[in-house]
Design a protein around this motif. Structure first.
Motif, PDB file in Angstrom:
ATOM      1  N   THR A  12       0.841  -1.192   0.000  1.00 18.05           N
ATOM      2  CA  THR A  12       0.000   0.000   0.000  1.00 18.05           C
ATOM      3  C   THR A  12       0.876   1.242   0.000  1.00 18.05           C
ATOM      4  OG1 THR A  12      -1.756  -1.153   1.196  1.00 18.05           O
ATOM      5  CG2 THR A  12      -1.838   1.241   1.211  1.00 18.05           C
ATOM      6  N   THR A  13       0.499   2.225  -0.800  1.00 14.96           N
ATOM      7  CA  THR A  13       1.292   3.453  -0.922  1.00 14.96           C
ATOM      8  C   THR A  13       0.590   4.602  -0.206  1.00 14.96           C
ATOM      9  OG1 THR A  13       0.209   4.117  -2.990  1.00 14.96           O
ATOM     10  CG2 THR A  13       2.135   2.691  -3.176  1.00 14.96           C
ATOM     11  N   GLY A  14       1.321   5.731  -0.094  1.00 18.30           N
ATOM     12  CA  GLY A  14       0.687   6.956   0.356  1.00 18.30           C
ATOM     13  C   GLY A  14       1.097   7.462   1.719  1.00 18.30           C
ATOM     14  N   LEU A  15       0.179   8.174   2.344  1.00 17.35           N
ATOM     15  CA  LEU A  15       0.465   8.981   3.522  1.00 17.35           C
ATOM     16  C   LEU A  15       0.751   8.148   4.768  1.00 17.35           C
ATOM     17  CD1 LEU A  15       0.579  11.722   4.975  1.00 17.35           C
ATOM     18  CD2 LEU A  15      -1.915  11.628   5.183  1.00 17.35           C
ATOM     19  N   VAL A  16       1.945   8.384   5.317  1.00 16.94           N
ATOM     20  CA  VAL A  16       2.314   7.849   6.630  1.00 16.94           C
ATOM     21  C   VAL A  16       2.747   9.029   7.486  1.00 16.94           C
ATOM     22  CG1 VAL A  16       3.905   6.389   7.921  1.00 16.94           C
ATOM     23  CG2 VAL A  16       3.046   5.626   5.708  1.00 16.94           C
ATOM     24  N   LEU A  17       2.253   9.090   8.720  1.00 14.52           N
ATOM     25  CA  LEU A  17       2.681  10.109   9.675  1.00 14.52           C
ATOM     26  C   LEU A  17       3.686   9.483  10.622  1.00 14.52           C
ATOM     27  CD1 LEU A  17      -0.739  11.831  10.487  1.00 14.52           C
ATOM     28  CD2 LEU A  17       0.979  12.483   8.785  1.00 14.52           C
ATOM     29  N   LEU A  18       4.810  10.155  10.805  1.00 16.50           N
ATOM     30  CA  LEU A  18       5.890   9.665  11.661  1.00 16.50           C
ATOM     31  C   LEU A  18       6.140  10.645  12.788  1.00 16.50           C
ATOM     32  CD1 LEU A  18       8.100   8.643   8.697  1.00 16.50           C
ATOM     33  CD2 LEU A  18       7.672   7.086  10.573  1.00 16.50           C
ATOM     34  N   THR A  19       6.372  10.106  13.980  1.00 21.28           N
ATOM     35  CA  THR A  19       6.590  10.958  15.147  1.00 21.28           C
ATOM     36  C   THR A  19       7.346  10.202  16.219  1.00 21.28           C
ATOM     37  OG1 THR A  19       5.484  12.374  16.782  1.00 21.28           O
ATOM     38  CG2 THR A  19       4.412  10.289  16.234  1.00 21.28           C
ATOM     39  N   ASP A  20       7.875  10.929  17.203  1.00 17.34           N
ATOM     40  CA  ASP A  20       8.391  10.306  18.419  1.00 17.34           C
ATOM     41  C   ASP A  20       7.546  10.717  19.624  1.00 17.34           C
ATOM     42  OD1 ASP A  20       9.211  12.939  18.522  1.00 17.34           O
ATOM     43  OD2 ASP A  20      11.346  12.503  18.381  1.00 17.34           O
ATOM     44  N   ASP A  21       6.356  11.229  19.342  1.00 17.37           N
ATOM     45  CA  ASP A  21       5.403  11.675  20.368  1.00 17.37           C
ATOM     46  C   ASP A  21       4.299  10.622  20.496  1.00 17.37           C
ATOM     47  OD1 ASP A  21       3.433  12.866  21.896  1.00 17.37           O
ATOM     48  OD2 ASP A  21       3.580  14.819  20.915  1.00 17.37           O
ATOM     49  N   GLY A  22       4.424   9.769  21.505  1.00 18.90           N
ATOM     50  CA  GLY A  22       3.487   8.671  21.661  1.00 18.90           C
ATOM     51  C   GLY A  22       2.057   9.107  21.950  1.00 18.90           C
ATOM     52  N   LYS A  23       1.891  10.155  22.739  1.00 20.24           N
ATOM     53  CA  LYS A  23       0.541  10.631  23.052  1.00 20.24           C
ATOM     54  C   LYS A  23      -0.153  11.178  21.812  1.00 20.24           C
ATOM     55  CE  LYS A  23       1.377  11.728  27.927  1.00 20.24           C
ATOM     56  NZ  LYS A  23       1.392  12.799  28.961  1.00 20.24           N
ATOM     57  N   TRP A  24       0.616  11.872  20.981  1.00 20.78           N
ATOM     58  CA  TRP A  24       0.058  12.434  19.745  1.00 20.78           C
ATOM     59  C   TRP A  24      -0.379  11.319  18.800  1.00 20.78           C
ATOM     60  CZ3 TRP A  24       1.683  12.518  14.530  1.00 20.78           C
ATOM     61  CH2 TRP A  24       1.094  13.492  13.725  1.00 20.78           C
ATOM     62  N   SER A  25       0.468  10.309  18.615  1.00 24.69           N
ATOM     63  CA  SER A  25       0.115   9.228  17.696  1.00 24.69           C
ATOM     64  C   SER A  25      -1.073   8.425  18.218  1.00 24.69           C
ATOM     65  CB  SER A  25       1.311   8.306  17.443  1.00 24.69           C
ATOM     66  OG  SER A  25       1.736   7.668  18.622  1.00 24.69           O
ATOM     67  N   HIS A  26      -1.220   8.342  19.538  1.00 19.96           N
ATOM     68  CA  HIS A  26      -2.359   7.620  20.112  1.00 19.96           C
ATOM     69  C   HIS A  26      -3.679   8.279  19.722  1.00 19.96           C
ATOM     70  CE1 HIS A  26      -4.529   5.069  22.921  1.00 19.96           C
ATOM     71  NE2 HIS A  26      -5.110   6.149  23.420  1.00 19.96           N
ATOM     72  N   ARG A  27      -3.668   9.616  19.614  1.00 22.47           N
ATOM     73  CA  ARG A  27      -4.900  10.315  19.221  1.00 22.47           C
ATOM     74  C   ARG A  27      -5.286   9.998  17.772  1.00 22.47           C
ATOM     75  NH1 ARG A  27      -2.526  14.446  22.501  1.00 22.47           N
ATOM     76  NH2 ARG A  27      -1.642  15.548  20.711  1.00 22.47           N
ATOM     77  N   ILE A  28      -4.323   9.560  16.981  1.00 19.67           N
ATOM     78  CA  ILE A  28      -4.598   9.199  15.593  1.00 19.67           C
ATOM     79  C   ILE A  28      -5.056   7.748  15.491  1.00 19.67           C
ATOM     80  CG2 ILE A  28      -3.546   8.926  13.295  1.00 19.67           C
ATOM     81  CD1 ILE A  28      -1.615  11.205  14.122  1.00 19.67           C
ATOM     82  N   THR A  29      -4.422   6.873  16.253  1.00 24.21           N
ATOM     83  CA  THR A  29      -4.663   5.437  16.090  1.00 24.21           C
ATOM     84  C   THR A  29      -5.734   4.866  17.021  1.00 24.21           C
ATOM     85  OG1 THR A  29      -2.854   4.959  17.646  1.00 24.21           O
ATOM     86  CG2 THR A  29      -2.295   5.065  15.299  1.00 24.21           C
ATOM     87  N   SER A  30      -6.019   5.525  18.127  1.00 18.58           N
ATOM     88  CA  SER A  30      -6.997   4.993  19.077  1.00 18.58           C
ATOM     89  C   SER A  30      -8.402   5.003  18.486  1.00 18.58           C
ATOM     90  CB  SER A  30      -6.982   5.815  20.367  1.00 18.58           C
ATOM     91  OG  SER A  30      -8.021   5.390  21.234  1.00 18.58           O
ATOM     92  N   PRO A  31      -9.119   3.868  18.543  1.00 16.75           N
ATOM     93  CA  PRO A  31     -10.477   3.799  17.981  1.00 16.75           C
ATOM     94  C   PRO A  31     -11.439   4.829  18.568  1.00 16.75           C
ATOM     95  CG  PRO A  31      -9.658   1.608  18.513  1.00 16.75           C
ATOM     96  CD  PRO A  31      -8.671   2.578  19.087  1.00 16.75           C
ATOM     97  N   LYS A  32     -11.222   5.235  19.813  1.00 13.96           N
ATOM     98  CA  LYS A  32     -12.172   6.157  20.447  1.00 13.96           C
ATOM     99  C   LYS A  32     -12.123   7.562  19.862  1.00 13.96           C
ATOM    100  CE  LYS A  32      -9.367   7.681  24.405  1.00 13.96           C
ATOM    101  NZ  LYS A  32      -9.278   7.714  25.883  1.00 13.96           N
ATOM    102  N   HIS A  33     -11.068   7.877  19.118  1.00 16.92           N
ATOM    103  CA  HIS A  33     -10.951   9.215  18.534  1.00 16.92           C
ATOM    104  C   HIS A  33     -11.541   9.300  17.122  1.00 16.92           C
ATOM    105  CE1 HIS A  33      -8.667  11.031  21.776  1.00 16.92           C
ATOM    106  NE2 HIS A  33      -7.895   9.955  21.822  1.00 16.92           N
ATOM    107  N   HIS A  34     -11.869   8.142  16.521  1.00 18.29           N
ATOM    108  CA  HIS A  34     -12.556   8.105  15.212  1.00 18.29           C
ATOM    109  C   HIS A  34     -11.861   8.970  14.162  1.00 18.29           C
ATOM    110  CE1 HIS A  34     -15.653   6.158  17.569  1.00 18.29           C
ATOM    111  NE2 HIS A  34     -15.813   7.238  18.298  1.00 18.29           N
TER     112      HIS A  34
END
Length: 229
Positions: free
Chosen positions: A105-127
């Motif tokens: 799969t190609t395209g947009l990947v967001l990279l960070t070293d901020d675990g709390k920030w990435s959790h807001r993207i990946t956590s199901p509760k944030h939709h």
């Protein structure tokens, strides 16, 4: 990472000035004077400039990458090249993908070293919504719009997928917006309606839209970073 690029970034100086400073013996790595800008700096080495230590990472980092096929989103894989191949930053292995893509799969990947920030993207509760361009093997029928909107029963899953927005572009191309991230979800959704995804490309995560060529990366703007708060 090349020593001259590291110094240029952290000193806010041009490569020309950095080269002069190196030749003037003002830079040491682990106590040894280094005069070559091509010197490859490893993450744990200690750099001093004019007697002062330069920290390799000073703040949390946020990037977007346009991932090509054939690269995995983990930071270490014995069988495949990883997306860190494209990232020329200090201590790149400290970065992680906030929402992975499959090998093909190609395209947009967001990279960070901020675990709390990435959790807001990946956590199901944030939709957090993700938008994909999809190419399929069989013609797409208009009835699929309602089927995807009502949720789809995936194989080996107990619950339906959350409502997904399917925009049919032509018989074999569509745009799909989902707000969760189950394993191989897009491919499995189309498989559940007897179709096969032949190409998949992520265009958008939340309000962040991919706008760089394949294989390139850039820092996120402050507005893009804040859009996930």
């Amino acid at each position: 990472m090349r020593l001259d690029k590291f110094l240029a970034h952290h000193l806010g100086a041009s490569r020309t000035i950095v080269t002069k400073e190196l030749k003037a013996k003002k830079v040491t790595v682990d106590g040894e004077v280094i005069k070559s800008g091509a010197y490859q700096l490893s993450p744990k080495q200690i750099v001093h400039y004019d007697g002062y230590q330069i920290e390799q990472v000073t703040s949390q980092r946020y990037f977007m990458l346009n991932k090509p096929q054939g690269y995995v989103c983990s930071t270490d894989d014995p069988d495949h090249p990883t997306i860190l191949y494209f990232i020329d930053e200090p201590i790149p292995e400290k970065l992680h993908a906030a929402g992975r893509l499959d090998l093909d799969t190609t395209g947009l990947v967001l990279l960070t070293d901020d675990g709390k920030w990435s959790h807001r993207i990946t956590s199901p509760k944030h939709h957090c919504e993700k938008v994909y361009a999809v190419t399929v093997e069989q013609p797409l029928g208009i009835e699929l719009i309602d089927i995807f909107n009502n949720g789809i029963q995936l194989k080996s899953e107990k619950s339906l997928t959350k409502p997904a927005k399917l925009h049919i572009i032509d018989d074999f191309h569509a745009e799909l917006t989902i707000s969760e991230g189950r394993y191989h979800q897009v491919k499995r959704m189309f498989a559940a309606v007897n179709n096969h995804v032949v190409a998949l490309h992520r265009k958008q995560i939340g309000k962040v839209i991919l706008d760089i060529p394949e294989g390139e990366y850039r820092p996120l703007t402050q507005d893009e970073i804040d859009s996930f708060n």
